[in-house]
Design a protein around this motif. Structure first.
Motif, mmCIF file in Angstrom:
data_model
loop_
_atom_site.group_PDB
_atom_site.id
_atom_site.type_symbol
_atom_site.label_atom_id
_atom_site.label_comp_id
_atom_site.label_asym_id
_atom_site.label_seq_id
_atom_site.Cartn_x
_atom_site.Cartn_y
_atom_site.Cartn_z
ATOM 1 N N ILE A 47 0.870 -1.174 0.000
ATOM 2 C CA ILE A 47 0.000 0.000 0.000
ATOM 3 C C ILE A 47 0.901 1.215 0.000
ATOM 4 O O ILE A 47 1.698 1.410 0.927
ATOM 5 N N ILE A 48 0.805 2.047 -1.036
ATOM 6 C CA ILE A 48 1.705 3.186 -1.149
ATOM 7 C C ILE A 48 0.910 4.480 -1.276
ATOM 8 O O ILE A 48 -0.228 4.493 -1.739
ATOM 9 N N GLY A 49 1.533 5.566 -0.844
ATOM 10 C CA GLY A 49 0.967 6.898 -1.008
ATOM 11 C C GLY A 49 0.069 7.371 0.112
ATOM 12 O O GLY A 49 -0.320 8.537 0.141
ATOM 13 N N GLU A 50 -0.264 6.512 1.059
ATOM 14 C CA GLU A 50 -1.200 6.889 2.107
ATOM 15 C C GLU A 50 -0.564 7.932 3.033
ATOM 16 O O GLU A 50 0.537 7.727 3.552
ATOM 17 N N VAL B 26 0.002 -3.935 -5.895
ATOM 18 C CA VAL B 26 0.139 -2.604 -5.302
ATOM 19 C C VAL B 26 -1.229 -1.942 -5.208
ATOM 20 O O VAL B 26 -2.018 -1.985 -6.156
ATOM 21 N N THR B 27 -1.506 -1.344 -4.057
ATOM 22 C CA THR B 27 -2.675 -0.489 -3.892
ATOM 23 C C THR B 27 -2.185 0.933 -3.664
ATOM 24 O O THR B 27 -1.373 1.180 -2.765
ATOM 25 N N TYR B 28 -2.667 1.856 -4.501
ATOM 26 C CA TYR B 28 -2.273 3.254 -4.363
ATOM 27 C C TYR B 28 -3.386 4.026 -3.676
ATOM 28 O O TYR B 28 -4.528 4.024 -4.119
ATOM 29 N N ARG B 29 -3.035 4.713 -2.572
ATOM 30 C CA ARG B 29 -3.975 5.539 -1.821
ATOM 31 C C ARG B 29 -3.404 6.941 -1.697
ATOM 32 O O ARG B 29 -3.052 7.401 -0.620
ATOM 33 N N THR C 162 -4.135 -1.370 -7.962
ATOM 34 C CA THR C 162 -5.455 -0.873 -7.603
ATOM 35 C C THR C 162 -5.321 0.568 -7.133
ATOM 36 O O THR C 162 -4.536 0.858 -6.225
ATOM 37 N N VAL C 163 -6.069 1.468 -7.755
ATOM 38 C CA VAL C 163 -6.039 2.882 -7.387
ATOM 39 C C VAL C 163 -7.319 3.198 -6.622
ATOM 40 O O VAL C 163 -8.412 3.187 -7.192
ATOM 41 N N GLU C 164 -7.192 3.459 -5.329
ATOM 42 C CA GLU C 164 -8.352 3.739 -4.482
ATOM 43 C C GLU C 164 -8.571 5.232 -4.289
ATOM 44 O O GLU C 164 -9.692 5.668 -4.009
ATOM 45 N N THR D 154 -11.077 2.489 -8.312
ATOM 46 C CA THR D 154 -12.301 2.485 -7.521
ATOM 47 C C THR D 154 -12.287 3.678 -6.574
ATOM 48 O O THR D 154 -11.308 4.437 -6.519
ATOM 49 N N GLY D 155 -13.368 3.867 -5.835
ATOM 50 C CA GLY D 155 -13.426 4.949 -4.862
ATOM 51 C C GLY D 155 -13.301 6.311 -5.521
ATOM 52 O O GLY D 155 -14.033 6.629 -6.450
ATOM 53 N N THR D 156 -12.345 7.115 -5.065
ATOM 54 C CA THR D 156 -12.094 8.426 -5.669
ATOM 55 C C THR D 156 -10.884 8.382 -6.596
ATOM 56 O O THR D 156 -10.342 9.425 -6.965
ATOM 57 N N GLY D 157 -10.451 7.180 -6.984
ATOM 58 C CA GLY D 157 -9.272 7.030 -7.820
ATOM 59 C C GLY D 157 -9.530 7.381 -9.279
ATOM 60 O O GLY D 157 -10.669 7.415 -9.757
ATOM 61 N N LYS D 158 -8.426 7.625 -9.993
ATOM 62 C CA LYS D 158 -8.493 7.958 -11.419
ATOM 63 C C LYS D 158 -7.295 7.338 -12.114
ATOM 64 O O LYS D 158 -6.184 7.330 -11.576
#
Length: 203
Positions: free
Chosen positions: A23-26, A42-45, A67-69, A94-98
Protein backbone atom coordinates in the motif's frame (compact mmCIF):
# COMPACT_ATOMS: atom_id res chain seq x y z
CA UNK A 1 3.04 -3.63 3.97
CA UNK A 2 2.40 0.12 3.97
CA UNK A 3 4.90 2.28 2.11
CA UNK A 4 4.84 6.08 2.04
CA UNK A 5 7.11 6.65 -0.94
CA UNK A 6 9.46 4.92 -3.35
CA UNK A 7 12.46 7.07 -4.12
CA UNK A 8 15.64 6.45 -6.04
CA UNK A 9 18.48 8.34 -7.65
CA UNK A 10 18.93 5.72 -10.37
CA UNK A 11 16.74 4.07 -12.97
CA UNK A 12 16.76 0.71 -11.18
CA UNK A 13 17.07 0.27 -7.44
CA UNK A 14 16.43 -3.25 -6.31
CA UNK A 15 13.27 -5.31 -5.93
CA UNK A 16 10.41 -5.34 -3.44
CA UNK A 17 8.80 -8.75 -3.18
CA UNK A 18 6.59 -10.70 -0.82
CA UNK A 19 3.28 -12.50 -0.54
CA UNK A 20 1.12 -9.52 0.45
CA UNK A 21 0.06 -6.22 -1.11
CA UNK A 22 2.10 -3.02 -0.94
CA UNK A 23 0.00 0.00 0.00
CA UNK A 24 1.71 3.19 -1.15
CA UNK A 25 0.97 6.90 -1.01
CA UNK A 26 -1.20 6.89 2.11
CA UNK A 27 -0.79 10.14 4.12
CA UNK A 28 2.02 11.20 1.78
CA UNK A 29 1.67 14.61 0.14
CA UNK A 30 3.70 14.15 -2.99
CA UNK A 31 3.78 12.28 -6.29
CA UNK A 32 5.48 8.87 -6.49
CA UNK A 33 7.48 7.37 -9.35
CA UNK A 34 8.27 3.67 -8.73
CA UNK A 35 11.82 3.25 -10.02
CA UNK A 36 12.30 0.01 -8.08
CA UNK A 37 10.84 -3.33 -9.18
CA UNK A 38 7.80 -4.56 -7.25
CA UNK A 39 6.83 -8.23 -7.56
CA UNK A 40 3.64 -7.97 -5.50
CA UNK A 41 0.25 -6.33 -6.06
CA UNK A 42 0.14 -2.60 -5.30
CA UNK A 43 -2.67 -0.49 -3.89
CA UNK A 44 -2.27 3.25 -4.36
CA UNK A 45 -3.98 5.54 -1.82
CA UNK A 46 -2.73 8.95 -2.82
CA UNK A 47 -4.09 12.14 -1.38
CA UNK A 48 -6.22 14.35 -3.62
CA UNK A 49 -4.11 16.07 -6.26
CA UNK A 50 -1.23 13.57 -6.11
CA UNK A 51 -0.28 10.76 -8.47
CA UNK A 52 1.48 7.46 -8.92
CA UNK A 53 3.44 8.27 -12.06
CA UNK A 54 4.69 5.65 -14.52
CA UNK A 55 6.41 6.38 -17.82
CA UNK A 56 7.65 4.05 -20.54
CA UNK A 57 11.07 3.66 -18.88
CA UNK A 58 9.45 2.43 -15.65
CA UNK A 59 6.55 0.49 -17.19
CA UNK A 60 6.33 -3.09 -16.01
CA UNK A 61 8.40 -2.52 -12.87
CA UNK A 62 5.18 -3.02 -10.97
CA UNK A 63 4.47 -6.40 -12.54
CA UNK A 64 1.30 -7.36 -10.67
CA UNK A 65 -2.15 -5.82 -10.38
CA UNK A 66 -2.39 -2.14 -9.47
CA UNK A 67 -5.46 -0.87 -7.60
CA UNK A 68 -6.04 2.88 -7.39
CA UNK A 69 -8.35 3.74 -4.48
CA UNK A 70 -7.61 7.47 -4.27
CA UNK A 71 -5.38 9.94 -6.05
CA UNK A 72 -4.47 9.12 -9.65
CA UNK A 73 -2.35 6.71 -11.65
CA UNK A 74 -0.86 8.54 -14.62
CA UNK A 75 0.83 6.37 -17.22
CA UNK A 76 2.46 8.40 -19.98
CA UNK A 77 3.65 6.21 -22.81
CA UNK A 78 6.18 7.78 -25.14
CA UNK A 79 6.31 4.79 -27.47
CA UNK A 80 2.98 5.05 -29.27
CA UNK A 81 0.97 2.55 -27.22
CA UNK A 82 3.47 -0.31 -27.46
CA UNK A 83 4.42 -0.60 -23.78
CA UNK A 84 1.91 -1.79 -21.18
CA UNK A 85 1.80 -0.11 -17.80
CA UNK A 86 2.14 -3.16 -15.54
CA UNK A 87 2.59 -6.03 -17.92
CA UNK A 88 -0.19 -8.58 -18.39
CA UNK A 89 -2.00 -7.58 -15.21
CA UNK A 90 -5.18 -5.70 -14.44
CA UNK A 91 -5.28 -2.06 -13.43
CA UNK A 92 -8.21 -1.46 -11.07
CA UNK A 93 -9.68 1.92 -10.19
CA UNK A 94 -12.30 2.49 -7.52
CA UNK A 95 -13.43 4.95 -4.86
CA UNK A 96 -12.09 8.43 -5.67
CA UNK A 97 -9.27 7.03 -7.82
CA UNK A 98 -8.49 7.96 -11.42
CA UNK A 99 -6.45 6.27 -14.16
CA UNK A 100 -5.32 8.34 -17.16
CA UNK A 101 -2.34 9.23 -19.35
CA UNK A 102 -1.19 10.32 -22.79
CA UNK A 103 -0.85 7.47 -25.32
CA UNK A 104 -1.20 5.00 -22.46
CA UNK A 105 -1.57 1.26 -22.94
CA UNK A 106 -2.85 -1.14 -20.32
CA UNK A 107 -3.45 -4.88 -20.32
CA UNK A 108 -6.98 -4.16 -19.11
CA UNK A 109 -8.69 -1.67 -16.81
CA UNK A 110 -11.54 -2.34 -14.38
CA UNK A 111 -13.43 0.71 -13.08
CA UNK A 112 -16.19 0.57 -10.47
CA UNK A 113 -17.60 2.21 -7.34
CA UNK A 114 -16.74 5.78 -8.35
CA UNK A 115 -13.41 5.03 -10.05
CA UNK A 116 -12.65 7.05 -13.20
CA UNK A 117 -10.96 5.64 -16.31
CA UNK A 118 -10.20 8.80 -18.29
CA UNK A 119 -9.00 8.81 -21.88
CA UNK A 120 -7.12 12.05 -21.32
CA UNK A 121 -3.55 13.16 -20.85
CA UNK A 122 -1.83 15.85 -18.83
CA UNK A 123 -3.68 19.17 -18.54
CA UNK A 124 -6.93 17.32 -19.33
CA UNK A 125 -6.27 17.10 -23.08
CA UNK A 126 -7.80 14.38 -25.25
CA UNK A 127 -5.55 11.46 -26.14
CA UNK A 128 -5.48 8.01 -27.70
CA UNK A 129 -5.42 5.03 -25.34
CA UNK A 130 -5.29 1.25 -25.82
CA UNK A 131 -5.88 -1.93 -23.83
CA UNK A 132 -4.51 -5.37 -24.62
CA UNK A 133 -5.92 -8.89 -24.40
CA UNK A 134 -7.60 -8.58 -20.99
CA UNK A 135 -11.30 -7.73 -20.63
CA UNK A 136 -11.71 -4.03 -19.83
CA UNK A 137 -14.77 -3.53 -17.64
CA UNK A 138 -16.71 -0.41 -16.69
CA UNK A 139 -18.70 -1.73 -13.74
CA UNK A 140 -21.30 -0.44 -11.31
CA UNK A 141 -20.35 3.11 -10.38
CA UNK A 142 -17.39 3.16 -12.77
CA UNK A 143 -16.92 6.21 -15.00
CA UNK A 144 -15.54 6.03 -18.55
CA UNK A 145 -14.42 9.61 -19.26
CA UNK A 146 -13.86 11.29 -22.64
CA UNK A 147 -12.87 14.83 -23.70
CA UNK A 148 -13.91 16.56 -26.93
CA UNK A 149 -12.12 19.70 -28.09
CA UNK A 150 -13.24 19.76 -31.74
CA UNK A 151 -15.09 17.69 -34.33
CA UNK A 152 -11.84 15.84 -35.10
CA UNK A 153 -10.01 16.26 -31.80
CA UNK A 154 -11.37 13.98 -29.12
CA UNK A 155 -10.53 11.04 -26.87
CA UNK A 156 -10.22 7.67 -28.62
CA UNK A 157 -9.99 4.26 -26.96
CA UNK A 158 -9.27 0.94 -28.66
CA UNK A 159 -9.37 -2.50 -27.05
CA UNK A 160 -7.75 -5.59 -28.54
CA UNK A 161 -10.09 -7.81 -26.55
CA UNK A 162 -13.52 -7.30 -24.97
CA UNK A 163 -14.89 -4.01 -23.68
CA UNK A 164 -17.63 -4.73 -21.16
CA UNK A 165 -20.22 -2.43 -19.62
CA UNK A 166 -22.11 -3.57 -16.53
CA UNK A 167 -25.24 -2.23 -14.88
CA UNK A 168 -24.58 1.13 -13.26
CA UNK A 169 -21.72 2.12 -15.59
CA UNK A 170 -21.37 5.76 -16.66
CA UNK A 171 -19.98 7.12 -19.92
CA UNK A 172 -19.06 10.78 -19.42
CA UNK A 173 -18.34 13.03 -22.40
CA UNK A 174 -17.00 16.50 -21.63
CA UNK A 175 -16.87 19.26 -24.24
CA UNK A 176 -14.21 21.97 -24.11
CA UNK A 177 -15.60 25.44 -23.47
CA UNK A 178 -14.20 26.55 -26.82
CA UNK A 179 -16.16 23.95 -28.81
CA UNK A 180 -19.86 23.76 -29.57
CA UNK A 181 -20.98 20.63 -31.46
CA UNK A 182 -22.75 21.24 -34.75
CA UNK A 183 -25.56 19.23 -36.26
CA UNK A 184 -23.99 16.31 -38.10
CA UNK A 185 -20.88 16.05 -35.92
CA UNK A 186 -20.22 12.46 -34.92
CA UNK A 187 -17.67 10.80 -32.66
CA UNK A 188 -16.38 7.23 -32.38
CA UNK A 189 -15.06 7.08 -28.83
CA UNK A 190 -14.21 3.39 -28.64
CA UNK A 191 -13.56 0.30 -30.71
CA UNK A 192 -13.02 -3.27 -29.49
CA UNK A 193 -12.85 -6.85 -30.75
CA UNK A 194 -16.17 -7.32 -28.98
CA UNK A 195 -18.38 -4.95 -26.98
CA UNK A 196 -20.70 -6.33 -24.32
CA UNK A 197 -23.46 -4.67 -22.33
CA UNK A 198 -23.45 -1.37 -24.22
CA UNK A 199 -27.14 -0.62 -23.86
CA UNK A 200 -29.53 1.67 -22.00
CA UNK A 201 -30.06 -0.94 -19.28
CA UNK A 202 -26.41 -0.70 -18.21
CA UNK A 203 -25.25 2.82 -19.08
Amino acid sequence: VSVKALKSTSAAAGTLQGTGTYIIGENYQNNITPYCYINSPVTYRGEEGYELRIVTSTAGRINQAITVESGALRFTSTSSNTTMCNGSNFTNVTGTGKVYGSNARFYAVKANNGGVFSVTGSSDVHTTMKCGSGITTIGNGGIFDFKVTSASGYSKFSCESYLQFQAGATVRVRFADSYTPAIGDSFTFWTAARIMGCNSNNI
